[in-house]
Each structure stands twice: as C-alpha cells, then as structure tokens.
Design a protein around this motif. Structure first.
Motif, PDB file in Angstrom:
ATOM      1  N   SER A 138       0.829  -1.210   0.000  1.00  0.00           N
ATOM      2  CA  SER A 138       0.000   0.000   0.000  1.00  0.00           C
ATOM      3  C   SER A 138       0.859   1.253   0.000  1.00  0.00           C
ATOM      4  CB  SER A 138      -0.917  -0.007   1.219  1.00  0.00           C
ATOM      5  OG  SER A 138      -0.171  -0.307   2.367  1.00  0.00           O
ATOM      6  N   THR A 153      -8.064  -3.263  -8.354  1.00  0.00           N
ATOM      7  CA  THR A 153      -8.650  -4.397  -7.621  1.00  0.00           C
ATOM      8  C   THR A 153      -8.740  -4.122  -6.120  1.00  0.00           C
ATOM      9  OG1 THR A 153      -6.515  -5.539  -7.397  1.00  0.00           O
ATOM     10  CG2 THR A 153      -7.853  -6.054  -9.343  1.00  0.00           C
ATOM     11  N   ALA A 176     -10.626  -3.782   4.272  1.00  0.00           N
ATOM     12  CA  ALA A 176     -10.413  -4.486   2.999  1.00  0.00           C
ATOM     13  C   ALA A 176      -9.356  -5.565   3.176  1.00  0.00           C
ATOM     14  CB  ALA A 176      -9.985  -3.496   1.923  1.00  0.00           C
ATOM     15  N   MET A 214      -1.968  -9.733  -8.744  1.00  0.00           N
ATOM     16  CA  MET A 214      -2.298  -9.703 -10.171  1.00  0.00           C
ATOM     17  C   MET A 214      -1.322 -10.568 -10.983  1.00  0.00           C
ATOM     18  SD  MET A 214      -4.994  -7.923 -10.435  1.00  0.00           S
ATOM     19  CE  MET A 214      -5.440  -8.663  -8.896  1.00  0.00           C
TER      20      MET A 214
HETATM   21  O1   DC Z   1      -4.660  -1.250  -2.845  1.00  0.00           O
HETATM   22  P1   DC Z   1      -5.613  -0.962  -1.713  1.00  0.00           P
HETATM   23  O2   DC Z   1      -4.936  -0.272  -0.573  1.00  0.00           O
HETATM   24  O3   DC Z   1      -6.844  -0.242  -2.182  1.00  0.00           O
HETATM   25  O4   DC Z   1      -6.093  -2.415  -1.206  1.00  0.00           O
HETATM   26  C1   DC Z   1      -6.873  -2.592  -0.049  1.00  0.00           C
HETATM   27  C2   DC Z   1      -6.655  -3.986   0.517  1.00  0.00           C
HETATM   28  O5   DC Z   1      -7.230  -4.949  -0.343  1.00  0.00           O
HETATM   29  C3   DC Z   1      -5.213  -4.405   0.700  1.00  0.00           C
HETATM   30  O6   DC Z   1      -4.712  -4.137   1.989  1.00  0.00           O
HETATM   31  C4   DC Z   1      -5.218  -5.882   0.449  1.00  0.00           C
HETATM   32  C5   DC Z   1      -6.431  -6.123  -0.378  1.00  0.00           C
HETATM   33  N1   DC Z   1      -6.108  -6.453  -1.766  1.00  0.00           N
HETATM   34  C6   DC Z   1      -5.803  -7.761  -2.055  1.00  0.00           C
HETATM   35  O7   DC Z   1      -5.746  -8.588  -1.150  1.00  0.00           O
HETATM   36  N2   DC Z   1      -5.583  -8.139  -3.327  1.00  0.00           N
HETATM   37  C7   DC Z   1      -5.620  -7.245  -4.329  1.00  0.00           C
HETATM   38  N3   DC Z   1      -5.411  -7.660  -5.583  1.00  0.00           N
HETATM   39  C8   DC Z   1      -5.899  -5.888  -4.056  1.00  0.00           C
HETATM   40  C9   DC Z   1      -6.130  -5.517  -2.750  1.00  0.00           C
END
Ligand code: DC
Length: 349
Positions: free
Chosen positions: A14, A36, A101, A134
């Motif tokens: 992050s 995502t 999240a 990803m």
């Molecule tokens: O990128 P972000 O800070 O908006 O993501 C929020 C949370 O979502 C992050 O701490 C982990 C999860 N996340 C994930 O597990 N897999 C992803 N592809 C994107 C985010």
C-alpha cells in the motif's frame, strides 16, 4: 481478426504509488485501468454495513451473492466505484476501510469471487491491473509484470500528503503503523499473499517521481522483445512467436497530416501495419502515419510512412478496432528501420 491486447500487472504494498502509476500507464497505452484494491474495499464496506460476522461463511456467501460491483471511469482518469448502484468512491478511500479491505481479502470466499470478476474483466486483454496478486494469481500469464515498492517511511509520507490534500486529517505515525501492519498481514496470509511474481520487474519508487517510473515501465515493455530465449526458458519457435506478439505494442500511431492519434501499433512488417485504432479509419484511404520509436534501439526517434487502409474500423467490433494498412515506402531509410526491426526480432516468419 480481433487482436488480444496484453495485460500489464502492477502489484505492490500500500502507498507505493500503484494507483497513480497504473492510471498513467493505462492512459499512455489506452488500456483500461483495473483497481482491484477498490473491489476489496467495496466488499469490506458491504459486509461491514450488513454487520456480517466474517467467521460465518454461510452469511458471508449470501452477502457476496448479492454484491454487485461496477468500476466506471470518471472524468479525472480516476475510477468511480459503484456498489449495488450506489457511488461509494469516497466512502472506501479511508485508511480505516483499507484495514477492513485487508481483513476481508484474506477470506477464501471473497478472493474466489473477486478473482473470477477480475479475470472476466481481463479476458479481452488491454488492461493495467493493479493489486497484490495480479501477477502471481489472477493473471499469471500476463506478459508485463511489475512490482512497485517504496520504503515504508516514504509510503507513509505520501499517504499523509494524499489525505491532507483531500482535506482529511492524517497522523504520520498512525499511518506508518497502519501501513506496516497492513503489509505484514497482506504478505503473511496463506491465500494469494502480497509478493512479486517470479517474472516481475521490481521497481523501487522511493526516490523516483511518477513520470520516471512510468517512462521506465514503458521502456521495459518496449524491450520485452529482447528477452533472452534461454533465460526465458522458451523454445526458439515459441520465443519468436512471443516476440512477434508482443513487439512494441505500446507505440502510438498518429495521422501525420492532422496530428490525430489513430491508435497503437500491434504489428509491423515491411509490407504492412496492424493497429488497434481509436479513431475511425476509412477503407482504402491513404494515411500519412507517424510513430515514435522505442528509445535505445534506434538513432531515429520517429518513423514516418504512407499506408493504405485495408478495411474500415467500422467493419469490426466498434470499441476494439483492429485495422490493417498496406505500406508504401517512399523513404528507404524508414523501410530499412522496419527491416531492421523485422530482422532483429524475427517477426517476418
Ligand atoms: O490497494 P488498496 O490499498 O486499495 O487495497 C486494499 C486492501 O485490499 C489491501 O490491503 C489488500 C487487499 N487487496 C488484495 O488482497 N488483493 C488485491 N489484488 C488488491 C487488494
């Protein structure tokens, strides 16, 4: 006739600048930006609002079945996140929702649902997918993978700046603690943990501005065709096909007479050019085309040539044109450059 455009993945912790960079790369390539993290945040908000006990998989499954997430572009190259018809873009962009999240993202049911959604969005290619998994899980075959990192202190500083710009309060130490905890949780979970894919290019952006990072990434994509066959573990044939498919995908092609961006190149030989067009192309018209060449390979920076369009962009899928041109070479040097490209990268097979 339809071309499948490549997928670019950008993973990382992050606050490393993934969103900014991914948006910029997507804009440069005319690809769709897939955020995502926003999807995990949307699920976090939904289950929190419904007061779902995360340990109750029956209730969670029921809730997930009713969740509809849409990601819509807005006028600032940003994404509007719609949850069951409601715009929740602002509500999910808080540090607290980041933590929520992160918690829901460790749950198999949640990951299963979002992975499927993300693969659906990516099925036609032409996306820049940003997240944690990803390159490792969702799009393991993506030809261009990046892992964007920066020191925790720098990431906390950037996050504070971002929040303050939005008029929100930001305590540096608190943000830093949250970042460290979230990255720890995201990288230690058993399912799709945060980590670079084995074939990802790692970019440390601690001391780099966004422009420099984007330029670096685009250059790497332009260079992908120079991948060493052995290093890449591919058979010669396969490697040639790979190079052919992925050669200089990101080059922009302009109508030199009007300066209009016509689209981006997908293939070029001394005989013809194929591009995915943005602007409508008329059949049998002679276009004067111009394109910027990848740095590092050529003395010339720009290639200009005349080409006759073989079909109209309206003949095919209206939002995914694949347009062919037959090239007439007036300029020998320009032809030699292309011959050099063809020879060097072997896509005249
Ligand atoms: O990128 P972000 O800070 O908006 O993501 C929020 C949370 O979502 C992050 O701490 C982990 C999860 N996340 C994930 O597990 N897999 C992803 N592809 C994107 C985010």
């Amino acid at each position: 006739m339809a071309v499948k455009l490549p997928i670019v993945t950008i993973d990382g912790p992050s606050g490393a600048g993934k969103s900014t960079i991914s948006r910029m790369v997507a804009a440069r390539l005319h690809f769709t930006y897939l955020d995502t993290g926003a999807m995990y945040r949307a699920v976090g908000l939904a289950v929190e609002r419904q007061g779902i006990d995360l340990a109750d998989s029956v209730a969670l499954k029921r809730a997930l079945d009713t969740i509809r997430i849409e990601l819509l572009p807005n006028e600032h190259d940003d994404v509007r996140v719609i949850l069951n018809g409601e715009d929740i873009s602002a509500a999910i962009r808080t540090p607290a929702m980041g933590m929520v999240a992160s918690r829901v993202s460790a749950l198999p049911l949640v990951r299963e649902k979002l992975t499927e959604l993300q693969r659906g969005i990516g099925s036609r290619g032409g996306i820049v997918a940003e997240g944690r998994d990803m390159g490792t899980v969702v799009f393991p075959d993506a030809p261009f993978k990046f892992y964007l990192d920066a020191s925790p202190a720098e990431r906390a500083r950037r996050r504070c700046d971002q929040l303050r710009q939005k008029g929100q309060a930001a305590d540096y130490q608190e943000i830093l603690d949250q970042i460290v905890k979230r990255d720890y949780d995201d990288s230690k979970r058993t399912l799709a943990p945060l980590k670079p894919a084995a074939d990802a290019i790692i970019v440390d952006s601690s001391a780099m501005g966004p422009e420099a990072v984007v330029a670096f990434m685009l250059r790497q994509m332009g260079k992908a065709q120079a991948l060493d066959t052995e290093e890449n573990g591919m058979a010669e044939e396969e490697s040639r096909a790979f190079k052919r498919r992925h050669l200089i995908y990101y080059l922009e092609v302009y109508d030199d007479a009007t300066g209009t961006l016509l689209g981006h190149l997908v293939d070029i030989t001394t005989e013809g050019v194929k591009l995915v067009s943005k602007a409508p192309i008329e059949k049998n018209r002679v276009y004067r085309l111009r394109m910027q060449l990848p740095e590092d390979y050529f003395d010339e920076k720009v290639l200009r040539f005349e080409a006759t369009s073989l079909w109209s962009s309206n003949d095919v899928n209206p939002d995914f044109y694949d347009t062919g041109f037959r090239v007439t070479w007036k300029d020998k040097r320009a032809k030699n450059i292309v011959a050099g490209l063809v020879g060097q990268f072997g896509f005249n097979d």
